[in-house]
Design a protein around this motif. Structure first.
Motif, PDB file in Angstrom:
ATOM      1  N   UNK A   1       8.142 -12.055  -1.466  1.00 42.27           N
ATOM      2  CA  UNK A   1       6.859 -11.486  -1.051  1.00 42.27           C
ATOM      3  C   UNK A   1       5.714 -12.010  -1.916  1.00 42.27           C
ATOM      4  N   UNK A   2       5.975 -12.190  -3.203  1.00 42.62           N
ATOM      5  CA  UNK A   2       4.953 -12.748  -4.089  1.00 42.62           C
ATOM      6  C   UNK A   2       4.644 -14.190  -3.692  1.00 42.62           C
TER       7      UNK A   2
ATOM      8  N   UNK B   1       6.489 -10.722   9.317  1.00 42.06           N
ATOM      9  CA  UNK B   1       7.126  -9.499   8.819  1.00 42.06           C
ATOM     10  C   UNK B   1       6.862  -9.309   7.329  1.00 42.06           C
ATOM     11  N   UNK B   2       6.949 -10.406   6.573  1.00 42.49           N
ATOM     12  CA  UNK B   2       6.652 -10.327   5.135  1.00 42.49           C
ATOM     13  C   UNK B   2       5.209  -9.882   4.906  1.00 42.49           C
ATOM     14  N   UNK B   3       4.286 -10.461   5.656  1.00 43.47           N
ATOM     15  CA  UNK B   3       2.864 -10.114   5.485  1.00 43.47           C
ATOM     16  C   UNK B   3       2.635  -8.638   5.787  1.00 43.47           C
ATOM     17  N   UNK B   4       3.260  -8.141   6.842  1.00 48.34           N
ATOM     18  CA  UNK B   4       3.125  -6.721   7.184  1.00 48.34           C
ATOM     19  C   UNK B   4       3.662  -5.832   6.063  1.00 48.34           C
ATOM     20  N   UNK B   5       4.805  -6.219   5.502  1.00 47.94           N
ATOM     21  CA  UNK B   5       5.394  -5.456   4.402  1.00 47.94           C
ATOM     22  C   UNK B   5       4.501  -5.502   3.168  1.00 47.94           C
ATOM     23  N   UNK B   6       3.943  -6.669   2.881  1.00 48.85           N
ATOM     24  CA  UNK B   6       3.040  -6.817   1.740  1.00 48.85           C
ATOM     25  C   UNK B   6       1.818  -5.915   1.896  1.00 48.85           C
ATOM     26  N   UNK B   7       1.221  -5.913   3.089  1.00 53.87           N
ATOM     27  CA  UNK B   7       0.070  -5.040   3.333  1.00 53.87           C
ATOM     28  C   UNK B   7       0.426  -3.590   3.037  1.00 53.87           C
ATOM     29  N   UNK B   8       1.604  -3.162   3.522  1.00 53.21           N
ATOM     30  CA  UNK B   8       2.040  -1.780   3.329  1.00 53.21           C
ATOM     31  C   UNK B   8       2.222  -1.459   1.852  1.00 53.21           C
ATOM     32  N   UNK B   9       2.865  -2.357   1.123  1.00 46.21           N
ATOM     33  CA  UNK B   9       3.123  -2.110  -0.301  1.00 46.21           C
ATOM     34  C   UNK B   9       1.847  -2.123  -1.131  1.00 46.21           C
TER      35      UNK B   9
ATOM     36  N   UNK C   1      -7.744 -10.560   3.685  1.00 48.38           N
ATOM     37  CA  UNK C   1      -8.757 -10.743   2.653  1.00 48.38           C
ATOM     38  C   UNK C   1      -8.558  -9.767   1.510  1.00 48.38           C
ATOM     39  N   UNK C   2      -8.254  -8.512   1.825  1.00 51.43           N
ATOM     40  CA  UNK C   2      -8.002  -7.523   0.776  1.00 51.43           C
ATOM     41  C   UNK C   2      -6.759  -7.889  -0.027  1.00 51.43           C
ATOM     42  N   UNK C   3      -5.728  -8.379   0.669  1.00 51.82           N
ATOM     43  CA  UNK C   3      -4.511  -8.789  -0.029  1.00 51.82           C
ATOM     44  C   UNK C   3      -4.797  -9.985  -0.938  1.00 51.82           C
ATOM     45  N   UNK C   4      -5.601 -10.940  -0.445  1.00 52.94           N
ATOM     46  CA  UNK C   4      -5.954 -12.104  -1.251  1.00 52.94           C
ATOM     47  C   UNK C   4      -6.740 -11.697  -2.489  1.00 52.94           C
TER      48      UNK C   4
END
Length: 216
Positions: A156-157, A185-193, A200-203
């Motif tokens: 995920x990182x 799927x990874x991106x969705x999980x990352x957003x949730x975590x 943009x917020x994740x970046x």
């Protein structure tokens, strides 16, 4: 064809951008607006794929307009075009949901690449803006909560780092030898975590925690 709305209070800027982009066959400039309120009206009427948004404008500024557009039409991207590369306006734009940041001295190729990349799901941040953003968060007196990033798996990182560099899901999949659906799927999980709602917020969190620029 990418349908583009240009928002800037300077008529010459709008017309200059229209002229530059009229030579790009994949992009159609469908309208211009000169303040935030007019931008929202044009978005409602024209439904562009992407809005190129100035920040400082009379009346409703670009931050408020970006937030309103993203809340009402989350599928429409907002790409900031600004002369400001080192102040709180950039951070407010992140929080408002902007998908990328260009400076007004950007060349035709960079502007075109940013428009295409943003619509493809990437996050384009001008080099000057990214460098100063990184320096700002790294020099801050308060340290970010590392437990947020520590909750991510190694894979995920890796996905988050590439996402923060502006790559689309397709490019991330190619780089990590994954299926594009797996990356989604990874991106969705990352957003949730991370507790965020968009790339943009994740970046921004990735930059804040020093993931961008590390080896690997």
């Amino acid at each position: 064809m990418i349908r583009l709305l240009i928002v800037d209070d300077q008529v010459l800027v709008c017309e200059g951008l229209r002229a530059i982009l009229s030579t790009v066959p994949e992009i159609e400039v469908i309208g211009v607006a000169h303040d935030g309120a007019a931008a929202i009206e044009k978005v409602a009427a024209l439904h562009p794929d992407l809005v190129m948004m100035d920040l400082k404008m009379p009346g409703m500024n670009g931050i408020h307009a970006t937030r309103a557009i993203r809340e009402r039409w989350p599928a429409i991207y907002v790409l900031v075009l600004t002369t400001y590369d080192a102040d709180e306006w950039v951070f407010d734009a992140i929080r408002a949901g902007a998908a990328g940041y260009l400076l007004k001295d950007s060349g035709r190729e960079e502007i075109t690449a940013a428009i295409k990349g943003t619509v493809a799901g990437g996050t384009h941040i001008n080099t000057n803006v990214a460098g100063k953003l990184f320096a700002h968060v790294r020099s801050g007196s308060s340290q970010p909560d590392s437990s947020i990033i520590e909750g991510l798996s190694e894979r995920e990182i890796a996905v988050l780092r590439l996402l923060a560099q502006g790559h689309s899901n397709a490019i991330i999949a190619e780089r990590l030898f994954l299926a594009e659906g797996t990356v989604r799927n990874y991106v969705s999980t990352i957003f949730s975590k991370l507790g965020v709602t968009d790339r943009t917020q994740a970046a921004a969190l990735a930059w804040r925690h020093g993931l961008v620029g590390q080896d690997g």
